[in-house]
Motif scaffolding. Structure first.
Motif, mmCIF file in Angstrom:
data_model
loop_
_atom_site.group_PDB
_atom_site.id
_atom_site.type_symbol
_atom_site.label_atom_id
_atom_site.label_comp_id
_atom_site.label_asym_id
_atom_site.label_seq_id
_atom_site.Cartn_x
_atom_site.Cartn_y
_atom_site.Cartn_z
ATOM 1 N N THR A 120 0.843 -1.200 0.000
ATOM 2 C CA THR A 120 0.000 0.000 0.000
ATOM 3 C C THR A 120 0.875 1.246 0.000
ATOM 4 N N VAL A 121 0.571 2.197 -0.887
ATOM 5 C CA VAL A 121 1.306 3.459 -0.886
ATOM 6 C C VAL A 121 0.991 4.205 0.413
ATOM 7 N N LEU A 122 2.036 4.521 1.166
ATOM 8 C CA LEU A 122 1.869 5.258 2.416
ATOM 9 C C LEU A 122 1.891 6.761 2.159
ATOM 10 N N ASP A 123 2.861 7.214 1.368
ATOM 11 C CA ASP A 123 2.887 8.627 0.972
ATOM 12 C C ASP A 123 3.669 8.811 -0.321
ATOM 13 N N TYR A 124 3.361 9.909 -0.987
ATOM 14 C CA TYR A 124 4.021 10.316 -2.242
ATOM 15 C C TYR A 124 4.540 11.723 -1.987
ATOM 16 N N ASP B 110 11.925 -0.279 7.304
ATOM 17 C CA ASP B 110 11.815 -0.895 8.621
ATOM 18 C C ASP B 110 11.132 -2.241 8.411
ATOM 19 N N HIS B 111 10.492 -2.787 9.413
ATOM 20 C CA HIS B 111 9.975 -4.152 9.286
ATOM 21 C C HIS B 111 8.778 -4.266 8.333
ATOM 22 N N LYS B 112 8.075 -3.149 8.061
ATOM 23 C CA LYS B 112 6.909 -3.260 7.177
ATOM 24 C C LYS B 112 6.809 -2.169 6.105
ATOM 25 N N THR B 113 7.717 -1.195 6.117
ATOM 26 C CA THR B 113 7.630 -0.071 5.185
ATOM 27 C C THR B 113 8.988 0.188 4.546
ATOM 28 N N PHE B 114 8.986 0.568 3.280
ATOM 29 C CA PHE B 114 10.236 0.952 2.633
ATOM 30 C C PHE B 114 10.017 2.194 1.768
ATOM 31 N N LYS B 115 11.098 2.921 1.554
ATOM 32 C CA LYS B 115 11.058 4.137 0.737
ATOM 33 C C LYS B 115 11.914 3.932 -0.505
ATOM 34 N N VAL B 116 11.457 4.521 -1.626
ATOM 35 C CA VAL B 116 12.214 4.483 -2.876
ATOM 36 C C VAL B 116 12.238 5.882 -3.482
ATOM 37 N N GLY B 117 13.290 6.186 -4.205
ATOM 38 C CA GLY B 117 13.368 7.436 -4.959
ATOM 39 C C GLY B 117 12.833 7.233 -6.365
ATOM 40 N N ILE B 118 12.250 8.298 -6.924
ATOM 41 C CA ILE B 118 11.650 8.225 -8.257
ATOM 42 C C ILE B 118 12.306 9.260 -9.155
ATOM 43 N N LYS C 299 -1.401 7.399 -5.030
ATOM 44 C CA LYS C 299 -1.834 8.217 -3.901
ATOM 45 C C LYS C 299 -1.790 7.367 -2.635
ATOM 46 N N PRO C 300 -1.746 7.999 -1.456
ATOM 47 C CA PRO C 300 -1.827 7.212 -0.221
ATOM 48 C C PRO C 300 -3.050 6.300 -0.262
ATOM 49 N N GLY C 301 -2.810 5.026 -0.019
ATOM 50 C CA GLY C 301 -3.881 4.036 -0.077
ATOM 51 C C GLY C 301 -3.898 3.229 -1.360
ATOM 52 N N SER C 302 -3.183 3.690 -2.408
ATOM 53 C CA SER C 302 -3.125 2.918 -3.654
ATOM 54 C C SER C 302 -2.451 1.573 -3.411
ATOM 55 N N LYS C 303 -2.992 0.527 -4.001
ATOM 56 C CA LYS C 303 -2.416 -0.807 -3.882
ATOM 57 C C LYS C 303 -1.421 -1.032 -5.019
#
Length: 237
Positions: free
Chosen positions: A11-15, A61-69, A83-87
């Motif tokens: 799930t997208v957490l933030d953009y 961390d154990h359930k979230t990761f960040k990537v650069g675009i 968007k936040p919530g996008s699968k």
């Protein structure tokens, strides 16, 4: 390298359109959560395919990761619509113990396509797509491989207007994001690399033949032209 076999739906957490943190690199970043199954062996710098886009992990961390675009990724893919919530579909880069159940996928998205139709077909769903960039249609062939939002699929048909179709079985429907999308939604497309390699090699070979006046191809063309000219002249005599 990836297989196109989706491991998990995140799930997208933030953009973040301008992430000034060290892991954001003063550019666009996206954080994906609900990703525990693909983070157990994760390291900074690892590649994870997110909806078919090969992206580099800059923080986790154990359930979230960040990537650069990168700007190129934004231009080529549907990432700007997240968007936040996008699968999103997730797949780690292949390791030594991975069975190659899909096909060779780079995670280098070529273009996007629009879903133009979807209809039930038994317990499957038949999806139809139209490419944003028609120049890639030459690589889409009936019964050939295609990667859609990171999912390895088989093309079932290609219409004369270059609309192409895939049939998604029930198991795949339950493990990827595409059934959540409506007609008009965009999907990421990576065409089969094999076709692009063959086109490049044929193009280079033909170019080399044309540049060499004594090449077999040029000699053959010259002979054909001479024979045609001789035939025309004989008819006129």
């Amino acid at each position: 390298m990836f297989t196109g076999i989706v491991e998990h739906i995140g799930t997208v957490l933030d953009y973040n359109s301008f992430d000034e943190s060290e892991s954001g690199g003063q550019g666009v970043s996206v954080s994906i959560t609900d990703a525990e199954p693909v983070l157990g062996d994760c390291h900074i710098g690892d590649s994870i395919a997110v909806n078919g886009i090969c992206l580099t992990v800059t923080e986790f961390d154990h359930k979230t990761f960040k990537v650069g675009i990168s700007p190129e990724t934004i231009k080529r893919t549907n990432v700007a619509s997240w968007k936040p919530g996008s699968k999103v579909n997730l797949e780690r880069a292949v390791g030594q113990e991975v069975r190659f159940g899909g096909h060779y996928v780079q995670g280098h998205v070529d273009t996007v396509a629009t879903i133009v139709s979807r209809k039930p077909e038994g317990n499957s769903i038949l999806f139809g797509f139209k490419l944003k960039d028609p120049q890639f249609s030459k690589f889409i062939v009936e019964k050939g491989f295609i990667c859609i939002d990171g999912t390895s699929l088989t093309v079932t048909n290609v219409d004369p207007d270059e609309t192409f179709y895939i049939s998604m079985i029930k198991h795949t429907q339950e493990n990827v994001v595409m059934p959540l999308k409506e007609i008009g939604a965009e999907v990421n497309i990576e065409v089969d690399l094999t076709g692009k390699i063959i086109e490049k090699q044929v193009s280079l070979a033909l170019d080399a033949q044309f540049k060499n006046e004594r090449s077999p191809l040029n000699l053959m063309i010259t002979k054909i032209i001479e024979e045609k000219v001789e035939t025309i002249l004989n008819r006129r005599r």
